[in-house]
Design a protein around this motif. Sequence first.
Motif, PDB file in Angstrom:
ATOM      1  N   ASN A 102      56.611  46.399  34.231  1.00 28.22           N
ATOM      2  CA  ASN A 102      56.967  45.015  34.553  1.00 28.22           C
ATOM      3  C   ASN A 102      55.719  44.274  35.029  1.00 28.22           C
ATOM      4  OD1 ASN A 102      56.940  44.857  37.701  1.00 28.22           O
ATOM      5  ND2 ASN A 102      58.047  46.744  37.266  1.00 28.22           N
ATOM      6  N   GLU A 103      55.765  42.974  34.925  1.00 30.44           N
ATOM      7  CA  GLU A 103      54.583  42.155  35.211  1.00 30.44           C
ATOM      8  C   GLU A 103      54.126  42.268  36.658  1.00 30.44           C
ATOM      9  OE1 GLU A 103      52.957  37.720  34.013  1.00 30.44           O
ATOM     10  OE2 GLU A 103      55.113  38.083  34.148  1.00 30.44           O
ATOM     11  N   ASP A 104      55.063  42.341  37.585  1.00 36.75           N
ATOM     12  CA  ASP A 104      54.711  42.407  38.995  1.00 36.75           C
ATOM     13  C   ASP A 104      53.881  43.652  39.303  1.00 36.75           C
ATOM     14  OD1 ASP A 104      54.957  41.452  41.778  1.00 36.75           O
ATOM     15  OD2 ASP A 104      56.159  43.253  42.071  1.00 36.75           O
ATOM     16  N   TYR A 105      54.360  44.814  38.867  1.00 33.33           N
ATOM     17  CA  TYR A 105      53.608  46.046  39.133  1.00 33.33           C
ATOM     18  C   TYR A 105      52.247  46.020  38.435  1.00 33.33           C
ATOM     19  CZ  TYR A 105      51.776  50.696  38.829  1.00 33.33           C
ATOM     20  OH  TYR A 105      50.924  51.767  38.880  1.00 33.33           O
ATOM     21  N   LEU A 106      52.220  45.572  37.193  1.00 31.94           N
ATOM     22  CA  LEU A 106      50.978  45.594  36.428  1.00 31.94           C
ATOM     23  C   LEU A 106      49.917  44.680  37.034  1.00 31.94           C
ATOM     24  CD1 LEU A 106      52.630  45.624  32.913  1.00 31.94           C
ATOM     25  CD2 LEU A 106      51.259  47.473  33.895  1.00 31.94           C
ATOM     26  N   LYS A 107      50.338  43.533  37.530  1.00 32.13           N
ATOM     27  CA  LYS A 107      49.379  42.627  38.186  1.00 32.13           C
ATOM     28  C   LYS A 107      48.859  43.231  39.490  1.00 32.13           C
ATOM     29  CE  LYS A 107      50.813  38.162  36.292  1.00 32.13           C
ATOM     30  NZ  LYS A 107      51.417  36.834  36.577  1.00 32.13           N
ATOM     31  N   LYS A 108      49.741  43.886  40.223  1.00 23.83           N
ATOM     32  CA  LYS A 108      49.298  44.545  41.457  1.00 23.83           C
ATOM     33  C   LYS A 108      48.309  45.666  41.152  1.00 23.83           C
ATOM     34  CE  LYS A 108      53.353  43.545  44.326  1.00 23.83           C
ATOM     35  NZ  LYS A 108      54.544  44.110  45.018  1.00 23.83           N
ATOM     36  N   ALA A 109      48.571  46.418  40.093  1.00 20.86           N
ATOM     37  CA  ALA A 109      47.659  47.497  39.706  1.00 20.86           C
ATOM     38  C   ALA A 109      46.289  46.936  39.344  1.00 20.86           C
ATOM     39  CB  ALA A 109      48.247  48.275  38.529  1.00 20.86           C
ATOM     40  N   LEU A 110      46.280  45.814  38.635  1.00 17.50           N
ATOM     41  CA  LEU A 110      45.018  45.178  38.256  1.00 17.50           C
ATOM     42  C   LEU A 110      44.228  44.779  39.494  1.00 17.50           C
ATOM     43  CD1 LEU A 110      43.276  44.061  35.915  1.00 17.50           C
ATOM     44  CD2 LEU A 110      44.602  41.949  36.068  1.00 17.50           C
ATOM     45  N   GLY A 111      44.927  44.292  40.516  1.00 19.18           N
ATOM     46  CA  GLY A 111      44.259  43.898  41.751  1.00 19.18           C
ATOM     47  C   GLY A 111      43.799  45.081  42.582  1.00 19.18           C
ATOM     48  N   LYS A 112      44.557  46.169  42.554  1.00 22.32           N
ATOM     49  CA  LYS A 112      44.237  47.317  43.390  1.00 22.32           C
ATOM     50  C   LYS A 112      43.116  48.187  42.826  1.00 22.32           C
ATOM     51  CE  LYS A 112      48.828  47.959  45.471  1.00 22.32           C
ATOM     52  NZ  LYS A 112      50.013  48.854  45.526  1.00 22.32           N
ATOM     53  N   ASN A 113      43.035  48.288  41.509  1.00 19.01           N
ATOM     54  CA  ASN A 113      42.062  49.194  40.896  1.00 19.01           C
ATOM     55  C   ASN A 113      41.051  48.409  40.069  1.00 19.01           C
ATOM     56  OD1 ASN A 113      40.600  51.214  39.705  1.00 19.01           O
ATOM     57  ND2 ASN A 113      42.355  52.326  38.876  1.00 19.01           N
ATOM     58  N   PRO A 114      39.858  48.122  40.624  1.00 19.23           N
ATOM     59  CA  PRO A 114      38.856  47.328  39.900  1.00 19.23           C
ATOM     60  C   PRO A 114      38.344  47.997  38.634  1.00 19.23           C
ATOM     61  CG  PRO A 114      37.921  48.284  41.908  1.00 19.23           C
ATOM     62  CD  PRO A 114      39.391  48.523  41.972  1.00 19.23           C
ATOM     63  N   LYS A 115      38.583  49.310  38.502  1.00 20.00           N
ATOM     64  CA  LYS A 115      38.141  50.022  37.299  1.00 20.00           C
ATOM     65  C   LYS A 115      38.801  49.454  36.045  1.00 20.00           C
ATOM     66  CE  LYS A 115      36.154  53.626  35.224  1.00 20.00           C
ATOM     67  NZ  LYS A 115      34.705  53.897  35.228  1.00 20.00           N
ATOM     68  N   ILE A 116      40.029  48.966  36.178  1.00 23.05           N
ATOM     69  CA  ILE A 116      40.725  48.394  35.022  1.00 23.05           C
ATOM     70  C   ILE A 116      39.945  47.201  34.482  1.00 23.05           C
ATOM     71  CG2 ILE A 116      42.862  47.323  34.223  1.00 23.05           C
ATOM     72  CD1 ILE A 116      44.278  48.818  36.557  1.00 23.05           C
ATOM     73  N   SER A 117      39.563  46.293  35.366  1.00 21.30           N
ATOM     74  CA  SER A 117      38.789  45.119  34.946  1.00 21.30           C
ATOM     75  C   SER A 117      37.422  45.520  34.414  1.00 21.30           C
ATOM     76  CB  SER A 117      38.631  44.142  36.115  1.00 21.30           C
ATOM     77  OG  SER A 117      39.873  43.592  36.486  1.00 21.30           O
ATOM     78  N   ASP A 118      36.804  46.515  35.040  1.00 17.04           N
ATOM     79  CA  ASP A 118      35.489  46.974  34.586  1.00 17.04           C
ATOM     80  C   ASP A 118      35.543  47.429  33.128  1.00 17.04           C
ATOM     81  OD1 ASP A 118      34.516  46.473  37.105  1.00 17.04           O
ATOM     82  OD2 ASP A 118      34.511  48.578  37.749  1.00 17.04           O
ATOM     83  N   ILE A 119      36.566  48.201  32.794  1.00 18.56           N
ATOM     84  CA  ILE A 119      36.719  48.705  31.428  1.00 18.56           C
ATOM     85  C   ILE A 119      36.910  47.545  30.456  1.00 18.56           C
ATOM     86  CG2 ILE A 119      38.182  50.076  29.885  1.00 18.56           C
ATOM     87  CD1 ILE A 119      38.896  51.786  32.389  1.00 18.56           C
ATOM     88  N   LEU A 120      37.770  46.611  30.826  1.00 15.28           N
ATOM     89  CA  LEU A 120      38.073  45.492  29.941  1.00 15.28           C
ATOM     90  C   LEU A 120      36.857  44.585  29.743  1.00 15.28           C
ATOM     91  CD1 LEU A 120      41.618  44.690  31.345  1.00 15.28           C
ATOM     92  CD2 LEU A 120      41.109  45.628  29.083  1.00 15.28           C
ATOM     93  N   TYR A 121      36.192  44.206  30.831  1.00 13.35           N
ATOM     94  CA  TYR A 121      35.012  43.347  30.712  1.00 13.35           C
ATOM     95  C   TYR A 121      33.913  44.022  29.906  1.00 13.35           C
ATOM     96  CZ  TYR A 121      36.604  39.749  34.007  1.00 13.35           C
ATOM     97  OH  TYR A 121      37.280  38.716  34.617  1.00 13.35           O
ATOM     98  N   ALA A 122      33.757  45.321  30.070  1.00 11.80           N
ATOM     99  CA  ALA A 122      32.731  46.058  29.332  1.00 11.80           C
ATOM    100  C   ALA A 122      32.974  46.019  27.822  1.00 11.80           C
ATOM    101  CB  ALA A 122      32.675  47.507  29.807  1.00 11.80           C
ATOM    102  N   GLY A 124      34.414  43.267  26.379  1.00  6.87           N
ATOM    103  CA  GLY A 124      34.546  41.876  25.990  1.00  6.87           C
ATOM    104  C   GLY A 124      35.938  41.307  26.110  1.00  6.87           C
ATOM    105  N   ILE A 125      36.781  41.895  26.980  1.00  8.28           N
ATOM    106  CA  ILE A 125      38.159  41.437  27.140  1.00  8.28           C
ATOM    107  C   ILE A 125      38.344  40.878  28.547  1.00  8.28           C
ATOM    108  CG2 ILE A 125      40.593  42.098  27.047  1.00  8.28           C
ATOM    109  CD1 ILE A 125      39.679  44.527  25.356  1.00  8.28           C
ATOM    110  N   VAL A 126      38.897  39.690  28.644  1.00  6.96           N
ATOM    111  CA  VAL A 126      39.226  39.122  29.941  1.00  6.96           C
ATOM    112  C   VAL A 126      40.518  39.782  30.429  1.00  6.96           C
ATOM    113  CG1 VAL A 126      39.865  37.036  31.190  1.00  6.96           C
ATOM    114  CG2 VAL A 126      38.139  36.935  29.377  1.00  6.96           C
ATOM    115  N   PRO A 127      40.518  40.373  31.630  1.00  2.00           N
ATOM    116  CA  PRO A 127      41.716  41.065  32.130  1.00  2.00           C
ATOM    117  C   PRO A 127      42.920  40.128  32.211  1.00  2.00           C
ATOM    118  CG  PRO A 127      39.802  41.638  33.452  1.00  2.00           C
ATOM    119  CD  PRO A 127      39.381  40.515  32.552  1.00  2.00           C
ATOM    120  N   LYS A 128      43.995  40.539  31.567  1.00  2.00           N
ATOM    121  CA  LYS A 128      45.219  39.749  31.553  1.00  2.00           C
ATOM    122  C   LYS A 128      46.381  40.680  31.244  1.00  2.00           C
ATOM    123  CE  LYS A 128      46.118  37.117  27.995  1.00  2.00           C
ATOM    124  NZ  LYS A 128      46.178  36.001  27.008  1.00  2.00           N
ATOM    125  N   VAL A 129      47.500  40.480  31.927  1.00  2.00           N
ATOM    126  CA  VAL A 129      48.692  41.285  31.682  1.00  2.00           C
ATOM    127  C   VAL A 129      49.505  40.634  30.566  1.00  2.00           C
ATOM    128  CG1 VAL A 129      50.880  42.105  32.629  1.00  2.00           C
ATOM    129  CG2 VAL A 129      48.804  42.170  34.036  1.00  2.00           C
TER     130      VAL A 129
END
Length: 291
Positions: A102-122, A124-129
């Motif tokens: 669900n969107e709520d959990y996934l957004k919280k996970a994105l905020g809690k674990n910066p590794k997710i954004s690191d992988i996506l930015y590396a 060329g993807i802007v982090p988005k659920v």
Amino acid sequence: MYCKLRCKNCFIYSKWKIIRVSIKLSSLDTQSIEISTLGGVYPVGAQQSTLQNVKQSGFSCPLKSDSFESSSVKAARHPLLGAYDDFLAVCAPRMLASNYLNEDYLKKALGKNPKISDILYANGIVPKVEVSNVNGKNISHFMETYDRAKELGAYLNTDDYRALLEAALLHDIGKAFIPSEILNKPGALTAEERKIVDLHSQIGAEVLKTSNINPKAIEAVRLHHIEYNNAQKQGNEIAQILSVADVYSALSDERPYKRKFSPEEIKYVMQTDPKLNQAIVKDIFSPALAA
């Protein structure tokens, strides 16, 4: 609705209608949990066609082996909430899936674990659920994978069995961060697009590190698209079973980039897939499981 489960892996061996569990801990948000239904069984459909059409179908097992380094460290699993997830995996799989897909959990996970954004930015993807990638009609794939994994892993010890069921339900959770225009592209992917789609197992493991899911399940999610000749994959029986169940379910589905395969085609493709342990592939086509 009564549950009369008599299963060695279930924490509750009794009749029940609705269980409400309220958990309030100083270090966690209050959670109000209601169980009202159990997961269903989705039999595999059949569509007759010839084997020579396999290569013309647009499906070529596009999710090939992941390549990534060691990722971030998972926080300690809370024993009570972890035990509750184990219970849901066996007794109420649809509820476990809905708690995380669900969107709520996934957004919280994105905020809690910066590794997710690191992988996506590396990549060329802007982090988005994009929660539509993992809910709605996609739930049938998770449940079909769950049902097949449940059959294939029945011999595992209790802890591994529960981990397998959790992994089966949540194995594609990382697809919520893959751009939908790539994930659902009709036709063949480019090499760059395939690389992006392949990230979903690594991202999925990072997402689940913010949960109370069994760490064995998280590792199986990370490994489930790596080829079987990989040493980590060969040493992880849960990941091997998950891979076979996942591919079987995917081939049974109609996707934007492929039609639904016939039973004969499914067997043909799986017997030549390097991601899969062929001993387990043989099991899934045994008369007992194929019935």
